[in-house]
Write an enzyme that holds these catalytic residues in place. Sequence first.
Site, mmCIF file in Angstrom:
data_model
loop_
_atom_site.group_PDB
_atom_site.id
_atom_site.type_symbol
_atom_site.label_atom_id
_atom_site.label_comp_id
_atom_site.label_asym_id
_atom_site.label_seq_id
_atom_site.Cartn_x
_atom_site.Cartn_y
_atom_site.Cartn_z
ATOM 1 N N ARG A 4 -2.529 31.287 -7.215
ATOM 2 C CA ARG A 4 -2.631 29.620 -7.353
ATOM 3 C C ARG A 4 -0.995 28.627 -7.775
ATOM 4 O O ARG A 4 -1.593 28.687 -8.448
ATOM 5 C CB ARG A 4 -3.601 29.499 -8.124
ATOM 6 C CG ARG A 4 -4.988 30.353 -7.908
ATOM 7 C CD ARG A 4 -6.044 30.789 -8.839
ATOM 8 N NE ARG A 4 -6.142 31.126 -10.125
ATOM 9 C CZ ARG A 4 -5.899 32.425 -10.830
ATOM 10 N NH1 ARG A 4 -6.434 33.028 -9.488
ATOM 11 N NH2 ARG A 4 -5.118 33.403 -11.380
ATOM 12 N N CYS A 56 6.943 8.875 -4.852
ATOM 13 C CA CYS A 56 5.543 7.822 -5.295
ATOM 14 C C CYS A 56 4.494 9.260 -4.451
ATOM 15 O O CYS A 56 3.457 9.286 -5.315
ATOM 16 C CB CYS A 56 5.026 6.714 -3.895
ATOM 17 S SG CYS A 56 5.869 5.569 -4.879
ATOM 18 N N GLN A 87 -0.008 4.073 -5.542
ATOM 19 C CA GLN A 87 -0.299 3.549 -3.941
ATOM 20 C C GLN A 87 -0.433 1.939 -3.370
ATOM 21 O O GLN A 87 -1.535 1.734 -4.114
ATOM 22 C CB GLN A 87 -0.599 4.651 -3.668
ATOM 23 C CG GLN A 87 -0.406 3.804 -1.678
ATOM 24 C CD GLN A 87 -2.058 5.669 -1.038
ATOM 25 O OE1 GLN A 87 -3.159 5.170 -0.811
ATOM 26 N NE2 GLN A 87 -1.556 6.089 -0.311
ATOM 27 N N ASP A 88 0.175 1.270 -3.088
ATOM 28 C CA ASP A 88 -0.213 0.327 -2.117
ATOM 29 C C ASP A 88 -0.682 0.628 -1.299
ATOM 30 O O ASP A 88 -1.025 0.922 -0.175
ATOM 31 C CB ASP A 88 1.153 -0.412 -1.913
ATOM 32 C CG ASP A 88 0.674 -2.224 -0.356
ATOM 33 O OD1 ASP A 88 -0.191 -2.393 -0.323
ATOM 34 O OD2 ASP A 88 2.105 -2.229 -0.554
ATOM 35 N N ASN A 122 -0.287 7.443 4.580
ATOM 36 C CA ASN A 122 0.045 9.347 3.616
ATOM 37 C C ASN A 122 -1.191 9.999 4.110
ATOM 38 O O ASN A 122 -1.031 11.243 4.208
ATOM 39 C CB ASN A 122 0.247 8.702 2.204
ATOM 40 C CG ASN A 122 0.871 8.043 1.748
ATOM 41 O OD1 ASN A 122 1.018 6.548 0.890
ATOM 42 N ND2 ASN A 122 2.451 8.161 2.377
ATOM 43 N N HIS A 142 -4.134 0.264 -5.552
ATOM 44 C CA HIS A 142 -3.866 -0.765 -6.475
ATOM 45 C C HIS A 142 -3.326 -1.872 -5.034
ATOM 46 O O HIS A 142 -3.375 -1.593 -4.174
ATOM 47 C CB HIS A 142 -2.439 -1.442 -7.354
ATOM 48 C CG HIS A 142 -0.957 -0.746 -6.244
ATOM 49 N ND1 HIS A 142 -0.730 0.340 -7.238
ATOM 50 C CD2 HIS A 142 0.025 -0.911 -5.439
ATOM 51 C CE1 HIS A 142 0.523 0.743 -6.241
ATOM 52 N NE2 HIS A 142 1.216 -0.495 -5.399
ATOM 53 N N ILE A 143 -4.468 -3.089 -4.688
ATOM 54 C CA ILE A 143 -4.008 -3.738 -3.856
ATOM 55 C C ILE A 143 -3.251 -5.067 -4.179
ATOM 56 O O ILE A 143 -3.438 -5.474 -5.684
ATOM 57 C CB ILE A 143 -5.473 -4.381 -3.640
ATOM 58 C CG1 ILE A 143 -6.281 -3.234 -2.531
ATOM 59 C CG2 ILE A 143 -5.260 -5.414 -2.549
ATOM 60 C CD1 ILE A 143 -8.292 -3.341 -2.909
ATOM 61 N N ALA A 145 5.948 -5.925 -1.012
ATOM 62 C CA ALA A 145 6.113 -6.031 -3.012
ATOM 63 C C ALA A 145 7.327 -4.810 -3.047
ATOM 64 O O ALA A 145 7.636 -3.126 -1.973
ATOM 65 C CB ALA A 145 5.581 -5.924 -3.557
#
Length: 282
Positions: A137, A157, A185-186, A194, A224-225, A281
């Site tokens: 584990r 990220c 994350q964008d 990803n 996020h957007i 961005a």
Amino acid sequence: MSYADKIFVDMCRDILEHGTSTEGEKVRPHWEDGTPAYTIKQFGVVNRYDLSKEFPAITLRKTAIKTCTEEMLWIWQRKSNNIHDLKSTVWDEWADESGSIGKAYGYQLGVKHQYKEGMFDQVDRVIYDLKNNPFSRRIMTNIYVHQDLHEMHLYPCAYSMTFNVTQKKGHDKLTLNAILNQRSQDVLAANNWNVCQYAVLVHMLAQVCDMEVGELVHVIADAHIYDRHVPIIEELIQREQHPAPKFELNPDIKDFYQFTTDDIKVTDYITGEQVKNIPIAI
């Protein structure tokens, strides 16, 4: 229809309808014109993909599976932090004049550590444990190394992978599952990128360790957007959905370090029109 499409659409709708806005807050990201890049965000998104049932590529628009795999191999196989070792240009904004992104990503996976069995870097240790102690584990990687953050041009990220092996009833081979942890994350620019690259990684590790693929669980702390992406997302999630593509690896490769993007075969990948010139961005 592709289950990855359903996950993506449901996630985007949840963010748009129930997320919180950062508008008016002091934010680090900005657009190329200097304008603050605000987001609508959702905390703690968890998406599950059963890789034994389908390859998790969305069909709403095309995900460049070989290109995202090239980036994954740059990090996990070549353990590089220099964009001159990468065919794509996705990291160019964060590289210095020598091409380095600092002590980030591949650099961290290539650092050797002392274990009771000897010196291993994180990737080799994962492979060693999967082959020699599969029910451990403790099979994981972590590239969010605090002591080196000041020397990274971008904080990681997607920063951690945890591998967990199970045994399905009636199956001779063990099943390889994994959790991808991502701090941020964008969603438009990076989500399926990803998902696909780490799905390929699980396929590759399963093959070289003589296992079957199981689940990939994607945990995103801040999904996020961006404000300038909202109309693009709203159009994208209304599109027609198609069946997931078929995915194959060259079965002759038994050494993780021998894989190339030529060993990937993606067929029957029907998608909507590509979204071009997405503002990023920085």
